[in-house]
Design a protein around this motif. Structure first.
Motif, PDB file in Angstrom:
ATOM      1  N   GLN A  18       0.837  -1.199   0.000  1.00  0.00           N
ATOM      2  CA  GLN A  18       0.000   0.000   0.000  1.00  0.00           C
ATOM      3  C   GLN A  18       0.871   1.248   0.000  1.00  0.00           C
ATOM      4  O   GLN A  18       1.923   1.279   0.624  1.00  0.00           O
ATOM      5  N   LYS A  19       0.395   2.290  -0.713  1.00  0.00           N
ATOM      6  CA  LYS A  19       1.098   3.565  -0.712  1.00  0.00           C
ATOM      7  C   LYS A  19       0.136   4.685  -1.092  1.00  0.00           C
ATOM      8  O   LYS A  19      -0.618   4.559  -2.052  1.00  0.00           O
ATOM      9  N   SER A  20       0.180   5.767  -0.300  1.00  0.00           N
ATOM     10  CA  SER A  20      -0.651   6.940  -0.570  1.00  0.00           C
ATOM     11  C   SER A  20       0.207   8.184  -0.675  1.00  0.00           C
ATOM     12  O   SER A  20       1.255   8.291  -0.033  1.00  0.00           O
ATOM     13  N   TYR A  21      -0.246   9.114  -1.500  1.00  0.00           N
ATOM     14  CA  TYR A  21       0.352  10.445  -1.585  1.00  0.00           C
ATOM     15  C   TYR A  21      -0.710  11.434  -1.140  1.00  0.00           C
ATOM     16  O   TYR A  21      -1.670  11.686  -1.861  1.00  0.00           O
ATOM     17  N   LYS A  22      -0.546  11.937   0.093  1.00  0.00           N
ATOM     18  CA  LYS A  22      -1.557  12.803   0.709  1.00  0.00           C
ATOM     19  C   LYS A  22      -2.895  12.068   0.732  1.00  0.00           C
ATOM     20  O   LYS A  22      -3.019  11.028   1.356  1.00  0.00           O
ATOM     21  N   GLN A  23      -3.898  12.561   0.018  1.00  0.00           N
ATOM     22  CA  GLN A  23      -5.222  11.927   0.062  1.00  0.00           C
ATOM     23  C   GLN A  23      -5.412  10.879  -1.030  1.00  0.00           C
ATOM     24  O   GLN A  23      -6.443  10.201  -1.062  1.00  0.00           O
ATOM     25  N   VAL A  54       8.086   0.222  -8.369  1.00  0.00           N
ATOM     26  CA  VAL A  54       9.527   0.100  -8.603  1.00  0.00           C
ATOM     27  C   VAL A  54      10.308   0.844  -7.521  1.00  0.00           C
ATOM     28  O   VAL A  54      11.304   0.334  -6.991  1.00  0.00           O
ATOM     29  N   LYS A  55       9.873   2.042  -7.180  1.00  0.00           N
ATOM     30  CA  LYS A  55      10.582   2.829  -6.163  1.00  0.00           C
ATOM     31  C   LYS A  55      10.569   2.132  -4.805  1.00  0.00           C
ATOM     32  O   LYS A  55      11.559   2.166  -4.067  1.00  0.00           O
ATOM     33  N   ILE A  56       9.468   1.485  -4.468  1.00  0.00           N
ATOM     34  CA  ILE A  56       9.398   0.754  -3.201  1.00  0.00           C
ATOM     35  C   ILE A  56      10.333  -0.458  -3.233  1.00  0.00           C
ATOM     36  O   ILE A  56      11.094  -0.707  -2.292  1.00  0.00           O
ATOM     37  N   ALA A  69       9.846  -8.205  -0.485  1.00  0.00           N
ATOM     38  CA  ALA A  69      11.159  -8.799  -0.241  1.00  0.00           C
ATOM     39  C   ALA A  69      11.878  -9.049  -1.555  1.00  0.00           C
ATOM     40  O   ALA A  69      11.266  -9.442  -2.552  1.00  0.00           O
ATOM     41  N   ILE A  70      13.183  -8.796  -1.548  1.00  0.00           N
ATOM     42  CA  ILE A  70      14.055  -9.037  -2.694  1.00  0.00           C
ATOM     43  C   ILE A  70      15.061 -10.116  -2.296  1.00  0.00           C
ATOM     44  O   ILE A  70      15.855  -9.917  -1.385  1.00  0.00           O
ATOM     45  N   ASN A  71      14.984 -11.267  -2.971  1.00  0.00           N
ATOM     46  CA  ASN A  71      15.850 -12.411  -2.631  1.00  0.00           C
ATOM     47  C   ASN A  71      15.862 -12.696  -1.129  1.00  0.00           C
ATOM     48  O   ASN A  71      16.900 -13.000  -0.538  1.00  0.00           O
ATOM     49  N   GLY A  72      14.702 -12.565  -0.512  1.00  0.00           N
ATOM     50  CA  GLY A  72      14.565 -12.893   0.900  1.00  0.00           C
ATOM     51  C   GLY A  72      14.799 -11.750   1.857  1.00  0.00           C
ATOM     52  O   GLY A  72      14.597 -11.905   3.060  1.00  0.00           O
ATOM     53  N   PHE A  73      15.213 -10.589   1.368  1.00  0.00           N
ATOM     54  CA  PHE A  73      15.493  -9.439   2.236  1.00  0.00           C
ATOM     55  C   PHE A  73      14.369  -8.410   2.142  1.00  0.00           C
ATOM     56  O   PHE A  73      13.973  -8.004   1.045  1.00  0.00           O
ATOM     57  N   ASP A  74      13.883  -7.994   3.288  1.00  0.00           N
ATOM     58  CA  ASP A  74      12.785  -7.041   3.348  1.00  0.00           C
ATOM     59  C   ASP A  74      13.266  -5.652   2.912  1.00  0.00           C
ATOM     60  O   ASP A  74      14.291  -5.154   3.394  1.00  0.00           O
ATOM     61  N   VAL A  75      12.510  -5.014   2.013  1.00  0.00           N
ATOM     62  CA  VAL A  75      12.949  -3.732   1.455  1.00  0.00           C
ATOM     63  C   VAL A  75      12.928  -2.607   2.487  1.00  0.00           C
ATOM     64  O   VAL A  75      13.678  -1.627   2.354  1.00  0.00           O
ATOM     65  N   SER A  76      12.092  -2.732   3.492  1.00  0.00           N
ATOM     66  CA  SER A  76      11.991  -1.687   4.501  1.00  0.00           C
ATOM     67  C   SER A  76      13.004  -1.847   5.628  1.00  0.00           C
ATOM     68  O   SER A  76      13.660  -0.888   6.030  1.00  0.00           O
ATOM     69  N   SER A  77      13.166  -3.064   6.135  1.00  0.00           N
ATOM     70  CA  SER A  77      14.034  -3.280   7.289  1.00  0.00           C
ATOM     71  C   SER A  77      15.465  -3.683   6.922  1.00  0.00           C
ATOM     72  O   SER A  77      16.365  -3.596   7.757  1.00  0.00           O
TER      73      SER A  77
END
Length: 259
Positions: A18-23, A54-56, A69-77
């Motif tokens: 999920q992703k939002s830009y303002k409203q 793509v940016k996420i 996840a990319i090859n098992g690695f979480d993109v956020s953490s």
């Protein structure tokens, strides 16, 4: 080292993104998987959210919800681990026009701490058919040559996954076919290719699997043959006419908007 265990068998695993830009909620509930060594095409109209995805996935933007996840690695953490395994080619060629093609390649090889950057550059120039233009400033290159150089820069260091965000936008048909050949070669060499495009013929020519992003969700996902099964049966006249991907795309989008 802790990884996302469920994602280890996949190059890319996305759940409930999920992703939002303002409203404005651009991504509402995006789910898909990408097999290692495959070409995955994400289709969608302008503003559908393809570049946001793509940016996420390339750690340039944090999601509001869900996991990726990319090859098992979480993109956020675990963004550092993700960045070591990916490369991104955006909609516009990210090359230094003041430098020559060779100098661009040597610079990136040095930034990646590779041994013998000049040899790396020579190999890339040969591989991408740029040897004759190696010592010319990039400002003199055609659009197709710039895009080839851009992709060459992206794969220095042999990334496991390459993201191509509308890589052939603005290119003439001949240059587009050149890029298609490069993409196929990358996948044949074991690289996972994540492709966004507005050219439906491009996805039809290249992709092992195609997903359609519409109104913040993946509304169709499968091989071209699987997507054809969602299209009304062909009328048999003198010759049975198979639907094009463009017809399938418009039919699926139309069904969703008619709900």
């Amino acid at each position: 080292m802790q990884t996302v265990q469920t994602a280890q068998a996949k190059s890319i695993l996305v759940k409930g993104l999920q992703k939002s830009y303002k409203q404005l909620q651009v991504l509402k509930d995006v789910n898909f998987e990408v097999e290692k060594g495959s070409i995955f095409a994400l289709l969608g109209s302008n503003g559908a959210g393809k570049t946001t995805v793509v940016k996420i996935l390339t750690t340039l933007l944090k999601p509001d919800g869900g996991t990726a996840a990319i090859n098992g690695f979480d993109v956020s953490s675990q963004p550092d681990h993700v960045r070591q395994r990916i490369s991104l080619t955006g909609q516009f060629a990210a090359v230094d026009e003041v430098l020559t093609g060779r100098e661009n390649l040597i610079m990136i090889a040095k930034l990646r701490y590779l041994q013998n950057p000049r040899q790396v550059a020579d190999n890339m120039l040969t591989r991408f058919g740029l040897t004759d233009a190696a010592d010319r400033r990039v400002s003199t290159y055609s659009g197709g040559m710039r895009r080839r150089l851009d992709i060459a820069l992206s794969i220095i260091g042999n990334p496991q996954i390459i993201f191509l965000d509308e890589p052939t936008t603005g290119l003439d048909p001949e240059a587009r076919i050149e890029v298609w050949k490069i993409v196929k070669e990358l996948a044949n060499g074991g690289t996972t290719v994540f492709l966004t495009t507005q050219y439906l013929e491009e996805a039809e020519q290249l992709a092992d699997r195609i997903a359609i992003l519409h109104e913040g969700r993946i509304i169709a996902n499968g091989t071209l043959q699987e997507l054809k099964l969602r299209f009304p049966a062909a009328k048999v006249e003198y010759v049975e006419k198979q639907p094009t991907l463009e017809e399938i795309f418009l039919a699926i989008i139309g069904k969703q908007e008619g709900k």
